[in-house]
Design a protein around this motif. Sequence first.
Motif, PDB file in Angstrom:
ATOM      1  N   ALA B 156      62.095  39.964  43.180  1.00  0.00           N
ATOM      2  CA  ALA B 156      62.831  38.992  42.370  1.00  0.00           C
ATOM      3  C   ALA B 156      62.379  37.562  42.634  1.00  0.00           C
ATOM      4  N   THR B 157      61.976  37.275  43.861  1.00  0.00           N
ATOM      5  CA  THR B 157      61.706  35.880  44.234  1.00  0.00           C
ATOM      6  C   THR B 157      60.261  35.631  44.649  1.00  0.00           C
ATOM      7  N   GLY B 158      59.486  36.680  44.895  1.00  0.00           N
ATOM      8  CA  GLY B 158      58.128  36.498  45.422  1.00  0.00           C
ATOM      9  C   GLY B 158      58.118  36.020  46.859  1.00  0.00           C
ATOM     10  N   THR B 159      59.256  36.168  47.521  1.00  0.00           N
ATOM     11  CA  THR B 159      59.378  35.687  48.903  1.00  0.00           C
ATOM     12  C   THR B 159      60.236  36.650  49.712  1.00  0.00           C
ATOM     13  N   LEU B 160      60.220  36.459  51.020  1.00  0.00           N
ATOM     14  CA  LEU B 160      61.190  37.113  51.901  1.00  0.00           C
ATOM     15  C   LEU B 160      61.682  36.098  52.917  1.00  0.00           C
ATOM     16  N   ARG B 161      62.904  36.320  53.394  1.00  0.00           N
ATOM     17  CA  ARG B 161      63.456  35.502  54.476  1.00  0.00           C
ATOM     18  C   ARG B 161      63.187  36.275  55.762  1.00  0.00           C
ATOM     19  N   VAL B 162      62.350  35.747  56.606  1.00  0.00           N
ATOM     20  CA  VAL B 162      61.905  36.508  57.770  1.00  0.00           C
ATOM     21  C   VAL B 162      61.932  35.650  59.027  1.00  0.00           C
ATOM     22  N   SER B 163      62.395  36.247  60.120  1.00  0.00           N
ATOM     23  CA  SER B 163      62.294  35.570  61.414  1.00  0.00           C
ATOM     24  C   SER B 163      60.859  35.654  61.896  1.00  0.00           C
ATOM     25  N   ARG B 164      60.352  34.546  62.354  1.00  0.00           N
ATOM     26  CA  ARG B 164      58.979  34.538  62.856  1.00  0.00           C
ATOM     27  C   ARG B 164      58.916  35.408  64.113  1.00  0.00           C
ATOM     28  N   PRO B 165      58.065  36.432  64.112  1.00  0.00           N
ATOM     29  CA  PRO B 165      57.988  37.289  65.299  1.00  0.00           C
ATOM     30  C   PRO B 165      57.224  36.599  66.424  1.00  0.00           C
ATOM     31  N   GLY B 166      57.322  37.151  67.616  1.00  0.00           N
ATOM     32  CA  GLY B 166      56.487  36.686  68.712  1.00  0.00           C
ATOM     33  C   GLY B 166      55.062  37.176  68.516  1.00  0.00           C
ATOM     34  N   THR B 167      54.140  36.579  69.261  1.00  0.00           N
ATOM     35  CA  THR B 167      52.745  37.011  69.141  1.00  0.00           C
ATOM     36  C   THR B 167      52.353  37.839  70.360  1.00  0.00           C
ATOM     37  N   MET B 168      51.590  38.871  70.129  1.00  0.00           N
ATOM     38  CA  MET B 168      51.094  39.719  71.206  1.00  0.00           C
ATOM     39  C   MET B 168      49.646  40.073  70.902  1.00  0.00           C
ATOM     40  N   ARG B 169      48.814  40.007  71.933  1.00  0.00           N
ATOM     41  CA  ARG B 169      47.447  40.494  71.763  1.00  0.00           C
ATOM     42  C   ARG B 169      47.285  41.727  72.639  1.00  0.00           C
ATOM     43  N   VAL B 170      46.814  42.790  72.040  1.00  0.00           N
ATOM     44  CA  VAL B 170      46.496  43.999  72.792  1.00  0.00           C
ATOM     45  C   VAL B 170      44.980  44.143  72.761  1.00  0.00           C
ATOM     46  N   THR B 171      44.382  43.969  73.913  1.00  0.00           N
ATOM     47  CA  THR B 171      42.918  44.001  74.019  1.00  0.00           C
ATOM     48  C   THR B 171      42.489  45.334  74.619  1.00  0.00           C
ATOM     49  N   PHE B 172      41.655  46.045  73.899  1.00  0.00           N
ATOM     50  CA  PHE B 172      41.066  47.274  74.427  1.00  0.00           C
ATOM     51  C   PHE B 172      39.648  46.930  74.878  1.00  0.00           C
ATOM     52  N   SER B 173      39.482  46.807  76.179  1.00  0.00           N
ATOM     53  CA  SER B 173      38.147  46.504  76.699  1.00  0.00           C
ATOM     54  C   SER B 173      37.355  47.801  76.854  1.00  0.00           C
ATOM     55  N   GLY B 174      36.071  47.676  76.980  1.00  0.00           N
ATOM     56  CA  GLY B 174      35.230  48.845  77.232  1.00  0.00           C
ATOM     57  C   GLY B 174      34.995  49.675  75.992  1.00  0.00           C
ATOM     58  N   GLN B 175      34.603  50.921  76.227  1.00  0.00           N
ATOM     59  CA  GLN B 175      34.230  51.807  75.121  1.00  0.00           C
ATOM     60  C   GLN B 175      34.939  53.135  75.248  1.00  0.00           C
ATOM     61  N   LEU B 176      35.260  53.724  74.105  1.00  0.00           N
ATOM     62  CA  LEU B 176      35.880  55.049  74.097  1.00  0.00           C
ATOM     63  C   LEU B 176      34.838  56.107  74.460  1.00  0.00           C
ATOM     64  N   GLY B 177      35.305  57.115  75.181  1.00  0.00           N
ATOM     65  CA  GLY B 177      34.428  58.236  75.496  1.00  0.00           C
ATOM     66  C   GLY B 177      34.298  59.168  74.306  1.00  0.00           C
ATOM     67  N   PRO B 178      33.396  60.149  74.397  1.00  0.00           N
ATOM     68  CA  PRO B 178      33.238  61.113  73.301  1.00  0.00           C
ATOM     69  C   PRO B 178      34.544  61.887  73.070  1.00  0.00           C
ATOM     70  N   GLY B 179      34.874  62.128  71.811  1.00  0.00           N
ATOM     71  CA  GLY B 179      36.079  62.896  71.492  1.00  0.00           C
ATOM     72  C   GLY B 179      37.370  62.104  71.614  1.00  0.00           C
ATOM     73  N   VAL B 180      37.260  60.809  71.900  1.00  0.00           N
ATOM     74  CA  VAL B 180      38.435  59.946  72.026  1.00  0.00           C
ATOM     75  C   VAL B 180      38.427  58.979  70.842  1.00  0.00           C
ATOM     76  N   THR B 181      39.604  58.792  70.233  1.00  0.00           N
ATOM     77  CA  THR B 181      39.666  58.081  68.955  1.00  0.00           C
ATOM     78  C   THR B 181      40.729  56.981  68.955  1.00  0.00           C
ATOM     79  N   ALA B 182      40.810  56.312  67.807  1.00  0.00           N
ATOM     80  CA  ALA B 182      41.826  55.269  67.620  1.00  0.00           C
ATOM     81  C   ALA B 182      43.237  55.825  67.836  1.00  0.00           C
ATOM     82  N   LYS B 183      43.458  57.067  67.423  1.00  0.00           N
ATOM     83  CA  LYS B 183      44.775  57.674  67.607  1.00  0.00           C
ATOM     84  C   LYS B 183      45.122  57.760  69.087  1.00  0.00           C
ATOM     85  N   ASP B 184      44.127  58.113  69.897  1.00  0.00           N
ATOM     86  CA  ASP B 184      44.354  58.226  71.336  1.00  0.00           C
ATOM     87  C   ASP B 184      44.603  56.849  71.953  1.00  0.00           C
TER      88      ASP B 184
END
Lengths: 206, 490
Positions: B156-184
């Motif tokens: 109806a308005t092209g907008t939403l009333r929203v509370s500004r969330p906090g910010t979080m960074r999740v850093t995945f360092s290194g490399q996934l092993g074989p057979g390991v995926t984004a789901k894991d």
Amino acid sequence: MSAFAPVPCVSGVAAPLLRANVDTDTIIPSREIKGVGKTGLADGLFAGWRYLEPGSRTPDPDFILNDPAFAEAPILLAGENFGCGSSREHAVWALHEYGVRAVIAPSFAPIFRGNCVTNGIIPVVLDAAAIIAIVATGRPVTIDLLAQTVTSGDVSAAFIIDDEAKAMLAQGLDAIDLTQHHAAAIAAFHIADRTARPWIYLEATP
Amino acid sequence: MTNPHTLFAKLWDAHVIASLGTGEDLVAIDRVFLHERTGSVALRSLAASGRCVADPRRVFAVTDHIVDTLPGRTGTRVPGGAAFLEATREETRKAGIRLFDVEDPDQGIVHVISPELAIVLPGATLVCPDSHSCSQGALGALAWGIGSTEAEHAMATGTLRVSRPGTMRVTFSGQLGPGVTAKDMALALIATHGASGGKGHAIEFAGEAVAALDLEGRLTLCNMAAEFGAMTAFVAPDQIVFDYLKGRRYAPRGPAWNAALAAWRLLTTDPGAVFDREIVMDANTIAPMMSWGVSPQDSVPIDAPIPAPIPTSPDATSSARALDYMALAPGQRLLGTPIDAAFIGSCTNSRLADLRRVAAIVRGRHVASGITAIIIPGSSAVRRAAETEGLDRIFIDAGFDWRMSGCSLCFYAGGDGFAPGARVISSTNRNFEGRQGPGVRTHIASPETVAASALAGAIADPREWPPLPAPGDGKADDRVHESAAGMGTR
């Protein structure tokens, strides 16, 4: 336009349902959503716990709302992260239709909390110790939204709620009406944004 | 020099129309996407209130949640479901909203088709009355799930009333092993920090292992942020995203594409920007993960024992109840536990890259006897692409049921479901009680783990099921024989 009856205060029996992470699938299983509307849902509230067999209506005597002392309780005392899972607003509509006007929990899933505010259920955040103390009184509970207090027997606790949520709940206000007061700012935003990000504004829908 | 900003701040601030003085901002919404289960309710309610959709060209709808997924489908087999389809058709037509209906070649799960059609774009805000809308943050958008009433507000308005969330960074360092995926990666994060670990936050996924993910992998990772309690999640858009989007249906073209690209390249977190919370995970140590309980946080590395509840923990009762529901015991290992069914699909893991990885494992092998095994492509386009590559033959030859796209058995709506008590290994996002049918015991895992388990007839480690050589090199038959023999000794 009022979307629901105002809830400046709620008084009555409070049913303890203290498990953590009670999800919206549990509050209203998808199979119980049978109509394109916000009604006809109270019967399916907590269906998986409330009835002995899926799809049946034989009450499970072990479920709290089937205890005559807590039937049609207007207040739920809940655990951490209440209302997690799906965004289905039917969970809140089912609770409201059943007669719930407030849920007291240590925390709520954010979408569920927002849905409560837009549908006339007060989401009250109290720490777990206060909730256990309220359960222990065994007495009815009064939630005064305007004073932001919860009392039960000799237990009393204050809670925090943002001003807009409080106003919407206390006066039954519709958020769209509130937002339409900003129509000029919205129009001005779009004029500037159309120049800055023209690709956002689709001209046709192929 | 200006202060360094997080990507979240750039996305949010570009959309704030007004501060409402209540901790909430009035935020411009660039795209609304509806599905028939909740969108129909929002459209009906909006029409009943006498209000109009402000800009129907930026609202889209799809039928995915309760549509039939058997070939030859015309609608839904969910009891009462037809009313949702009819309401969606009628109200989208009246409002002038583009609907991707059951027979549309672009039909599919909302969070699969929105990127496919470039309806979601980097830097855009997109909302959908569906909790997994955060998936779409994989393209560098700010996308989040809302309720039906908020969807009415957004339309109806092209907008939403929203509370500004906090910010979080999740850093995945290194490399996934074989057979390991984004789901894991997602399950490891949720198992470590809890199902509400991301609550109240907008999460930027970053780090070497995230940058190395293909777009499908990023969609999976952002999808599971819903199970982490986050408001939303996203990845800074890069060349992988730009290459993916170019030329797609609703993507900008010509000079507009170049202008958009220049703007999108600025969508990064500035060096030195500060987040409210930071989490670092070591991708090198992540194993294939699987859930054992009734919340995604109840997950362990596939070869680890199920933890014993800590009696003093507030979660102890929930854990005991979860184990009772799942018919498992503390200390037990999941590996080797017999299963009844395997399901590959959902907005989490049903895209072409997921299906290619599954095909690599099941090619030349067969689902264990007595196991129901189903694959649901995430969209009609994914289905066509898979068939062009011949993946459907590999699945069917291996004993999988290959169906039409939709949300299907990810959740039980009264139509298709697994039998009460069935143990189902599933590439979906939720292992809640009854999610896939009353009494059904769902274990969530990567598509690879689901595929390996379907072949073994029991929970299996995908690392033990390397692809067989391609047909035609003369060794495939022997390998099939070996792996079948190996199953008996697990």
